[in-house]
Design a protein around this motif. Structure first.
Motif, PDB file in Angstrom:
ATOM      1  N   SER A  72      -9.354  10.113  -0.673  1.00  0.00           N
ATOM      2  CA  SER A  72     -10.036  10.580   0.540  1.00  0.00           C
ATOM      3  C   SER A  72     -11.070  11.642   0.188  1.00  0.00           C
ATOM      4  CB  SER A  72      -9.028  11.140   1.546  1.00  0.00           C
ATOM      5  OG  SER A  72      -8.399  12.301   1.035  1.00  0.00           O
ATOM      6  N   GLU A  73     -12.171  11.647   0.952  1.00  0.00           N
ATOM      7  CA  GLU A  73     -13.252  12.602   0.730  1.00  0.00           C
ATOM      8  C   GLU A  73     -13.064  13.808   1.649  1.00  0.00           C
ATOM      9  OE1 GLU A  73     -15.456  12.411  -1.625  1.00  0.00           O
ATOM     10  OE2 GLU A  73     -14.792  10.444  -2.284  1.00  0.00           O
ATOM     11  N   THR A 119      -4.678   6.517  -1.983  1.00  0.00           N
ATOM     12  CA  THR A 119      -4.098   5.254  -1.528  1.00  0.00           C
ATOM     13  C   THR A 119      -4.163   4.236  -2.659  1.00  0.00           C
ATOM     14  OG1 THR A 119      -4.937   5.748   0.685  1.00  0.00           O
ATOM     15  CG2 THR A 119      -4.178   3.514   0.295  1.00  0.00           C
ATOM     16  N   ASN A 156      -7.972   4.523  -3.793  1.00  0.00           N
ATOM     17  CA  ASN A 156      -8.961   5.181  -2.935  1.00  0.00           C
ATOM     18  C   ASN A 156      -8.552   6.633  -2.766  1.00  0.00           C
ATOM     19  OD1 ASN A 156      -9.625   6.034   0.121  1.00  0.00           O
ATOM     20  ND2 ASN A 156     -11.276   4.797  -0.718  1.00  0.00           N
ATOM     21  N   ARG A 214      -5.838  -1.242  -6.628  1.00  0.00           N
ATOM     22  CA  ARG A 214      -7.037  -0.564  -6.122  1.00  0.00           C
ATOM     23  C   ARG A 214      -6.649   0.839  -5.707  1.00  0.00           C
ATOM     24  NH1 ARG A 214      -7.033  -5.089  -3.297  1.00  0.00           N
ATOM     25  NH2 ARG A 214      -6.810  -4.065  -1.274  1.00  0.00           N
ATOM     26  N   THR A 264       0.864  -1.193   0.000  1.00  0.00           N
ATOM     27  CA  THR A 264       0.000   0.000   0.000  1.00  0.00           C
ATOM     28  C   THR A 264       0.894   1.234   0.000  1.00  0.00           C
ATOM     29  OG1 THR A 264      -1.780  -1.109   1.196  1.00  0.00           O
ATOM     30  CG2 THR A 264      -1.747   1.291   1.292  1.00  0.00           C
TER      31      THR A 264
END
Length: 302
Positions: free
Chosen positions: A45-46, A55, A43, A41, A18
């Motif tokens: 952040s919001e 990430t 991601n 994958r 990661t």
């Protein structure tokens, strides 16, 4: 070279990893799910922060391909921005990794030997921040150079991170929302967003309530903490006790709420450590009478 399912993996690494990136602005356009290399994958952040944590998780070869795509996308953005620009020298692609501080020593190496080796072998510039990112145990590692130099650099950093796992618990960095400037006009509160003043009903109510208290002065005398408060009032202290089961509401996640109350009221607020056998915590508020009144109101509102 290691093999996995009969296939040779890129760089000889076949483990899942990661990697965290810190980016400014809108990053949704970087990688669409259908563009992602197999096994990776992503991601993002919001939140209403100018910074985002991206990430990327997956086998190392998928991570390297994802980084290659990100670096090329950044270079495309740089080329597009230079089309109508007077700038003659092309700026390098720059990425910021977020790395646990406990791994940064291995990345730097004894006397800076490892980081020097990475710089020389990849041609990328690598800087490890001296301080940890706010409210975390992570540091920013800035990489800049050509897309190819960046991808070679990321590969070497991944090897170091795999060889030297983090020690102890890592508190991850979470970007905080940028606080918008606030102005008061005609009894109304407004937050400044870009070129516009946006009405803020909650702050308007708070401001109106504040102006009803005798310690508050007319608008015009201001403090950096809260416009409309008298900065010349003598400083005093006020103590109050708060039940242990409510203290979390006031402190907020990683101190976010108590910091907000400090900023809005202009008061200093100290919360005593829990004492054994006591069901309450002592809170000391220091500032002008106006600062203290507003801090008390905000604490009670929580």
């Amino acid at each position: 070279m290691n093999t996995k399912d009969g296939k040779v993996t890129e760089g000889g690494l076949n483990v899942t990893l990661t990697i965290r990136l810190l980016m400014h602005g809108k990053v949704k356009h970087l990688l669409l799910p259908q563009q992602l290399p197999s096994g990776a994958r992503i991601n993002i952040s919001e939140g209403s922060c100018p910074e985002r944590i991206v990430t990327i998780t997956g086998p190392t070869d998928a991570i390297f391909k994802a980084f290659s795509m990100i670096a090329l996308k950044f270079e495309e953005d740089i080329n597009a921005s230079m089309t109508n620009s007077t700038v003659t020298s092309k700026p390098p692609v720059t990425l910021r990794l977020v790395v646990p501080a406990s791994q940064c020593g291995s990345l730097i190496g004894k006397g800076g030997s490892k980081i020097k080796e990475i710089r020389e072998s990849t041609g990328a510039q690598v800087q490890v921040a001296g301080d940890m990112l706010p409210n975390s145990t992570e540091r920013a590692v800035t990489i800049s150079g050509t897309p190819d130099a960046i991808i070679q650099c990321v590969k070497q950093i991944c090897v170091v991170m795999l060889e030297s796992p983090p020690k102890g618990a890592t508190i991850p960095y979470r970007p905080k929302p940028a606080s918008a400037p606030i102005i008061f006009a005609g009894g109304q509160a407004f937050t400044i967003q870009g070129q516009y003043a946006i009405p803020h009903p909650d702050l308007t109510k708070l401001h109106q309530l504040a102006m009803q208290h005798p310690p508050f002065t007319p608008l015009g005398q201001t403090t950096p903490g809260f416009p409309g408060l008298d900065a010349t009032s003598p400083t005093s202290s006020h103590e109050l006790t708060i039940p242990n089961d409510l203290i979390g509401c006031i402190i907020g996640r990683q101190g976010s709420k108590i910091n907000e109350i400090r900023q809005m009221s202009g008061a200093q607020i100290k919360i005593a450590n829990a004492t054994e056998g006591s069901a309450e915590r002592q809170v000391t508020i220091t500032g002008s009478p106006a600062n203290i009144s507003l801090a008390q109101y905000l604490i009670n509102a929580r």
